[in-house]
Design an enzyme around this catalytic site. Structure first.
Site, short mmCIF file in Angstrom:
data_model
loop_
_atom_site.label_atom_id
_atom_site.label_comp_id
_atom_site.label_asym_id
_atom_site.label_seq_id
_atom_site.Cartn_x
_atom_site.Cartn_y
_atom_site.Cartn_z
N HIS A 239 87.83 16.51 48.17
CA HIS A 239 86.98 16.54 49.02
C HIS A 239 85.73 17.87 49.29
O HIS A 239 85.45 18.08 48.38
CB HIS A 239 88.28 17.37 49.78
CG HIS A 239 88.84 18.52 49.05
ND1 HIS A 239 89.40 19.87 49.51
CD2 HIS A 239 88.25 19.40 47.81
CE1 HIS A 239 89.78 20.77 48.51
NE2 HIS A 239 89.38 20.59 47.99
N ASN A 240 85.19 17.29 49.93
CA ASN A 240 84.09 18.06 50.26
C ASN A 240 82.58 17.56 49.67
O ASN A 240 81.71 18.03 49.28
CB ASN A 240 84.44 19.26 50.97
CG ASN A 240 84.96 20.02 51.88
OD1 ASN A 240 86.44 20.30 51.93
ND2 ASN A 240 84.43 19.65 53.13
#
Length: 346
Positions: A239-240
């Protein structure tokens, strides 16, 4: 089977035609296996014997190779690129889907562009938008309010979660999962409390994602994959993460969360890259690289010990375990030598 004359193929890939332009070409093949209606490529002098022995109907090669090769040829400065372009022209891979399968489940609020094809047992949820001429293979799931641009190819059994955005001309291979939850958990007295992942995944144009690769949605902000990125099979993008334009990632690479990788990078297979840091543009990480610190200068980076015989590796491993002791002994000897040199001067 696709077929094209050598002269027509030259026009399509931007090459100069030498020899019989009316020769019909129906396939690309290697120098060693190509037949009289097939085309191969030559780009490395170490394969000169294979070039001279080849039975290929034509060969894509650089101009200097015409000094030693007298057969039919397509001349290009970059024969490997020519091979890729010729393979595209002669590609016989079937489409992921044709028409709209009766078994597909498409919400009435989903928007499908002109020429969209949807395979058997596909599910397209409410508010999803599919661009013109995109093909969606059997068993694929497209979640609520997801957006997929035009001219894409989504192969069988891909999962594209809610609100994911995918640009134009993207190819996603079977089993890929785009937008599943990132690994967000908060510790609480010996147990883990789930953190909902509220961001999404934004994918640019001309991105290719391999089979069974996972791209996690962001926790608060978004996971971003820029235009032209290519990702091999079995990769994990946490994520991210942010991946810059035209970066290439080989199979089984793993990126931890909140990693930012620049443009035009190459990451070798089975590499592991730590999160919450940045890697600048034009970095090459060789296979099985373990990247634990930021990289702020372009170049080639490697880690690990190349393969040795088991006997040699045992010696290397034994010596590696003694590095700290050896370091202390060397420091002690250096101090003794320095003291001796100082006494000699006096």
């Amino acid at each position: 089977m696709s077929q094209i004359t050598l002269a027509e193929l030259a026009d399509k890939i931007g090459a100069k035609c030498h020899g019989n332009g009316t020769l019909v070409i129906n396939k690309v093949a290697s120098l060693g296996h190509a037949g009289p209606n097939e085309i191969a490529f030559f780009s490395d002098a170490k394969y000169l014997d294979a070039l001279n022995a080849s039975k290929a109907g034509a060969v894509i090669l650089p101009e200097q190779a015409l000094e030693v090769y007298t057969g039919n040829a397509l001349v290009m400065a970059n024969p490997y690129l020519g091979f890729a372009l010729a393979a595209q022209v002669l590609d016989t891979t079937p489409a992921p889907a044709s028409g709209i399968a009766p078994s597909a489940v498409i919400d009435s609020t989903a928007q499908l562009g002109n020429g969209v094809c949807v395979g058997a047992n596909v599910v397209i949820e409410a508010g999803a938008v599919i661009g013109d001429n995109t093909e969606i293979g059997p068993g694929t799931f497209i979640g609520k309010e997801a957006k997929i641009g035009p001219n894409g190819r989504i192969w069988a059994n891909v999962s594209i979660y809610h609100r994911v955005e995918i640009g134009a001309e993207c190819v996603i291979q079977s089993g890929a999962v785009i937008g599943s939850d990132g690994f967000g958990n908060a510790p609480d007295k010996g147990r883990w409390v789930k953190i909902p992942q509220l961001g999404t995944v934004i994918i640019g144009d001309r991105v290719r994602i391999g089979a069974n690769t996972c791209v996690d949605r962001g926790a608060l902000d978004n996971t971003i994959i820029a235009d032209g990125v290519v990702i091999d099979n079995l990769c994990q993008i946490a994520h991210n993460c942010e991946i810059g334009e035209n970066t290439a990632i080989a199979g089984a690479a793993t990126f931890a969360g909140s990693l930012k990788i620049g443009k035009n990078c190459m990451v070798g297979g089975a590499s592991v890259v730590n999160g919450h840091m940045e890697i600048c543009d034009n970095v090459i990480i060789t296979g099985m690289g373990m990247v634990m610190r930021p990289i702020d200068k372009p170049g080639v980076y490697s880690s690990g010990i190349p393969l040795q015989s088991n006997k040699e590796w045992r010696k290397t491993a034994a010596r590696t375990l003694r590095i700290d002791d050896m370091h202390k002994r060397i420091n002690k000897l250096e101090k003794q030598l320095a003291a001796a040199a100082s006494s000699a001067k006096e």
